[in-house]
Motif scaffolding. Structure first.
Motif, PDB file in Angstrom:
ATOM      1  N   LEU A 176       0.863  -1.171   0.000  1.00 21.86           N
ATOM      2  CA  LEU A 176       0.000   0.000   0.000  1.00 21.86           C
ATOM      3  C   LEU A 176       0.898   1.218   0.000  1.00 21.86           C
ATOM      4  O   LEU A 176       1.671   1.415   0.938  1.00 21.86           O
ATOM      5  CB  LEU A 176      -0.909   0.017   1.229  1.00 21.86           C
ATOM      6  CG  LEU A 176      -1.911  -1.136   1.337  1.00 21.86           C
ATOM      7  CD1 LEU A 176      -2.682  -1.024   2.646  1.00 21.86           C
ATOM      8  CD2 LEU A 176      -2.867  -1.129   0.161  1.00 21.86           C
ATOM      9  N   LEU A 336      -2.059   7.822   0.271  1.00 21.49           N
ATOM     10  CA  LEU A 336      -2.832   6.679   0.757  1.00 21.49           C
ATOM     11  C   LEU A 336      -3.879   7.161   1.746  1.00 21.49           C
ATOM     12  O   LEU A 336      -3.599   7.980   2.625  1.00 21.49           O
ATOM     13  CB  LEU A 336      -1.901   5.669   1.421  1.00 21.49           C
ATOM     14  CG  LEU A 336      -2.574   4.526   2.175  1.00 21.49           C
ATOM     15  CD1 LEU A 336      -3.304   3.611   1.202  1.00 21.49           C
ATOM     16  CD2 LEU A 336      -1.554   3.754   2.994  1.00 21.49           C
ATOM     17  N   ARG A 356     -12.869  10.546  -2.932  1.00 21.00           N
ATOM     18  CA  ARG A 356     -11.630   9.997  -3.497  1.00 21.00           C
ATOM     19  C   ARG A 356     -11.220  10.819  -4.705  1.00 21.00           C
ATOM     20  O   ARG A 356     -12.009  11.112  -5.582  1.00 21.00           O
ATOM     21  CB  ARG A 356     -11.824   8.532  -3.883  1.00 21.00           C
ATOM     22  CG  ARG A 356     -10.551   7.863  -4.378  1.00 21.00           C
ATOM     23  CD  ARG A 356     -10.781   6.396  -4.687  1.00 21.00           C
ATOM     24  NE  ARG A 356      -9.549   5.756  -5.100  1.00 21.00           N
ATOM     25  CZ  ARG A 356      -9.116   5.708  -6.367  1.00 21.00           C
ATOM     26  NH1 ARG A 356      -9.863   6.264  -7.327  1.00 21.00           N
ATOM     27  NH2 ARG A 356      -7.983   5.122  -6.668  1.00 21.00           N
ATOM     28  N   THR A 359      -5.238   9.127  -8.319  1.00 22.97           N
ATOM     29  CA  THR A 359      -4.949   7.698  -8.473  1.00 22.97           C
ATOM     30  C   THR A 359      -4.458   7.064  -7.184  1.00 22.97           C
ATOM     31  O   THR A 359      -3.962   5.938  -7.197  1.00 22.97           O
ATOM     32  CB  THR A 359      -3.886   7.507  -9.566  1.00 22.97           C
ATOM     33  OG1 THR A 359      -2.689   8.226  -9.196  1.00 22.97           O
ATOM     34  CG2 THR A 359      -4.384   8.021 -10.913  1.00 22.97           C
ATOM     35  N   THR A 361      -4.221   5.256  -3.500  1.00 20.17           N
ATOM     36  CA  THR A 361      -4.879   4.082  -2.933  1.00 20.17           C
ATOM     37  C   THR A 361      -5.807   4.508  -1.804  1.00 20.17           C
ATOM     38  O   THR A 361      -5.397   5.232  -0.900  1.00 20.17           O
ATOM     39  CB  THR A 361      -3.842   3.089  -2.405  1.00 20.17           C
ATOM     40  OG1 THR A 361      -2.962   2.717  -3.462  1.00 20.17           O
ATOM     41  CG2 THR A 361      -4.526   1.847  -1.847  1.00 20.17           C
ATOM     42  N   SER A 362      -7.047   4.070  -1.848  1.00 18.04           N
ATOM     43  CA  SER A 362      -8.033   4.383  -0.810  1.00 18.04           C
ATOM     44  C   SER A 362      -8.627   3.077  -0.302  1.00 18.04           C
ATOM     45  O   SER A 362      -9.129   2.270  -1.089  1.00 18.04           O
ATOM     46  CB  SER A 362      -9.139   5.284  -1.361  1.00 18.04           C
ATOM     47  OG  SER A 362      -8.615   6.518  -1.797  1.00 18.04           O
ATOM     48  N   VAL A 363      -8.560   2.876   1.002  1.00 15.92           N
ATOM     49  CA  VAL A 363      -9.041   1.647   1.637  1.00 15.92           C
ATOM     50  C   VAL A 363     -10.122   2.017   2.642  1.00 15.92           C
ATOM     51  O   VAL A 363      -9.917   2.887   3.489  1.00 15.92           O
ATOM     52  CB  VAL A 363      -7.892   0.891   2.340  1.00 15.92           C
ATOM     53  CG1 VAL A 363      -8.417  -0.379   2.997  1.00 15.92           C
ATOM     54  CG2 VAL A 363      -6.778   0.570   1.361  1.00 15.92           C
ATOM     55  N   TRP A 393     -12.456   2.583  -4.341  1.00 17.41           N
ATOM     56  CA  TRP A 393     -12.059   2.231  -2.975  1.00 17.41           C
ATOM     57  C   TRP A 393     -11.860   0.715  -2.871  1.00 17.41           C
ATOM     58  O   TRP A 393     -12.587  -0.059  -3.486  1.00 17.41           O
ATOM     59  CB  TRP A 393     -13.137   2.648  -1.975  1.00 17.41           C
ATOM     60  CG  TRP A 393     -13.208   4.118  -1.721  1.00 17.41           C
ATOM     61  CD1 TRP A 393     -13.781   5.062  -2.517  1.00 17.41           C
ATOM     62  CD2 TRP A 393     -12.699   4.811  -0.575  1.00 17.41           C
ATOM     63  NE1 TRP A 393     -13.672   6.294  -1.954  1.00 17.41           N
ATOM     64  CE2 TRP A 393     -13.003   6.185  -0.748  1.00 17.41           C
ATOM     65  CE3 TRP A 393     -12.016   4.423   0.572  1.00 17.41           C
ATOM     66  CZ2 TRP A 393     -12.654   7.151   0.177  1.00 17.41           C
ATOM     67  CZ3 TRP A 393     -11.665   5.390   1.508  1.00 17.41           C
ATOM     68  CH2 TRP A 393     -11.974   6.736   1.300  1.00 17.41           C
ATOM     69  N   ARG A 394     -10.891   0.299  -2.088  1.00 15.78           N
ATOM     70  CA  ARG A 394     -10.745  -1.107  -1.708  1.00 15.78           C
ATOM     71  C   ARG A 394     -11.509  -1.298  -0.404  1.00 15.78           C
ATOM     72  O   ARG A 394     -11.184  -0.681   0.611  1.00 15.78           O
ATOM     73  CB  ARG A 394      -9.281  -1.485  -1.512  1.00 15.78           C
ATOM     74  CG  ARG A 394      -8.407  -1.238  -2.734  1.00 15.78           C
ATOM     75  CD  ARG A 394      -6.976  -1.635  -2.452  1.00 15.78           C
ATOM     76  NE  ARG A 394      -6.076  -1.175  -3.499  1.00 15.78           N
ATOM     77  CZ  ARG A 394      -4.751  -1.302  -3.470  1.00 15.78           C
ATOM     78  NH1 ARG A 394      -4.175  -1.893  -2.426  1.00 15.78           N
ATOM     79  NH2 ARG A 394      -4.016  -0.847  -4.448  1.00 15.78           N
ATOM     80  N   GLY A 415      -3.667  -4.707  -4.251  1.00 13.58           N
ATOM     81  CA  GLY A 415      -2.628  -3.805  -4.723  1.00 13.58           C
ATOM     82  C   GLY A 415      -1.675  -4.485  -5.681  1.00 13.58           C
ATOM     83  O   GLY A 415      -1.246  -3.914  -6.684  1.00 13.58           O
TER      84      GLY A 415
END
Length: 423
Positions: A176, A336, A356, A359, A361-363, A393-394, A415
């Motif tokens: 991540l 992140l 969001r 590009t 990473t969004s969790v 989103w993850r 990821g």
């Protein structure tokens, strides 16, 4: 004298009352023997009171709490040193250190005698299954006579503060990444087995230090090439916690809010220890900015989560605005973002999805369980998760913080799949 009279115990007060009654009855009835007995009964507590009040010895106290911060369910030790700094020996001492009920109740000791300039070492252990900040102390000393007639209380001023942090769940390593912060011509990288060929050179510029000339690249290109100025970059990100009272259910350690706090602490500690620069945001806005050092932010984050409480707000707007701000947000949303939510309605999920940017990473960690009302069951279904996934989103649905390690592995695999598809 008033303070000393207030120090009479129940036994002392009973003796005074009995002696006074006997004296009055003796005067009325003319009984000398009863008068003598009444005087004896009355004088005894008064003599004890005089002896205790004229005690001139002085006491000094030193204390230590180790550790001052610990996770729930762990033990800390309190060490006390009581010293008699006067030239007279002490009498019977009853020592009590004030301890909150959540840490185990009272800590009491009985010391028969401390010689002049002597000392005694005392210690006890405390633990808590509830996070929070607790004060231990100050130490109080009760001076008593041998007959138990009088008891005076003296208190010291020193105390300790114990911070009980949320439970930390170890998380596996996952890929991540966040936004890179720093400066220089290139990102610093570790020297691999290939050697100096990994160095990324550039053409020579007027004023460059000749000691930076990379001769192998110079021979290959036929012109002077120098090594790029390298500087260690640091990945940055944002940690978000939804503290709204309306978004959580249950009470006690098994409530969704306590599980969310534990999950947030676990994620924050894991990311900081991997070298990431984090800031902490709640639904009310930014709570902690990024700290210059990893250890400093970890301690500040755990201290903040130890006393975290549910907020009365019903809106995520302030928190989502802060989520888009900050250093990572200023870099076009490349940082992140890890957000821990309770129950989300469809409207709230759309607002989170729209937050969001870029590009990065969004969790989203979604706490699931058995809400107290039927209307909360639907927002945590596939509809909410689908809205977030469609926006990039993850989504990690978990029933408790204990399930976070398994779900975190899923985020890492997502990821890796993204990297393979992008390549």
């Amino acid at each position: 004298m008033r303070r000393t009279l207030a120090g009479l115990t129940t036994r002392g007060r009973s003796f005074v009352a009995a002696g006074a009654t006997a004296i009055i009855c003796a005067l009325i009835l003319g009984e000398r023997d009863l008068l003598r007995a009444g005087v004896l009964v009355l004088v005894l507590p008064l003599l004890c009171m005089l002896a205790v009040s004229r005690t001139r010895y002085r006491l000094a106290c030193a204390r230590r709490l180790d550790p001052a911060r610990l996770p729930v369910g762990h033990e800390a030790r309190v060490d006390l040193r009581l010293e008699n700094v006067s030239r007279l020996p002490s009498g019977l001492l009853m020592v009590e250190d004030r301890v909150p009920y959540a840490l185990g109740g009272r800590a009491r000791f009985v010391l028969e005698r401390i010689e002049p300039h002597g000392s005694r070492q005392l210690g006890y252990r405390i633990r808590s299954d509830v996070r929070g900040r607790y004060r231990t102390g100050p130490l109080t000393v009760r001076l008593a006579d041998p007959f138990g007639m009088v008891e005076l209380v003296r208190s010291f001023s020193l105390s300790d503060t114990l911070t009980v942090t949320p439970a930390i769940v170890p998380l596996p390593h996952s890929r991540l990444s966040g936004a890179w912060t720093g400066g220089g011509d290139s990102v610093a990288r570790a020297v691999s087995a290939a050697g100096e060929d990994d160095v990324a050179p550039r053409e020579y510029r007027h004023g460059d230090d000749l000691r930076r000339v990379h001769w192998r690249s110079t021979a290959r290109h036929g012109e002077l090439m120098v090594r790029r100025e390298e500087q260690h970059f640091q990945s940055s990100g944002t940690l978000f916690l939804d503290t709204r009272r309306s978004a959580h259910w249950g009470e006690g350690l098994s409530s969704s809010f306590e599980q969310a706090v534990s999950a947030t602490a676990s994620i924050g500690v894991h990311l900081v220890r991997t070298g990431m620069s984090l800031r902490y945001v709640t639904d009310a806005g930014e709570a902690l900015p990024a700290a210059p050092s990893e250890g400093a932010f970890e301690g500040l984050l755990l201290d903040a989560l130890a006393v975290a409480r549910r907020s009365r707000g019903n809106s995520l707007s302030a928190g989502l605005a802060a989520l888009r701000g900050g250093e990572a947000g200023a870099r076009e949303g490349e940082g992140l973002v890890v957000a821990v939510f309770g129950a989300l309605s469809a409207e709230e999920a759309r607002a989170v999805a729209a937050a969001r940017r870029g590009t990065g990473t969004s969790v989203a960690v979604l706490l699931q369980g058995t809400p107290g009302a039927a209307e909360r069951a639907e927002p945590q279904g596939e509809g909410t998760a689908g809205l977030l996934r469609s926006a990039g989103w993850r989504v990690l649905p978990v029933a408790s913080a204990a399930d976070l390690a398994r779900a975190w592995t899923t985020a890492g695999k997502a990821g890796e799949d993204f990297v393979r598809d992008g390549s």
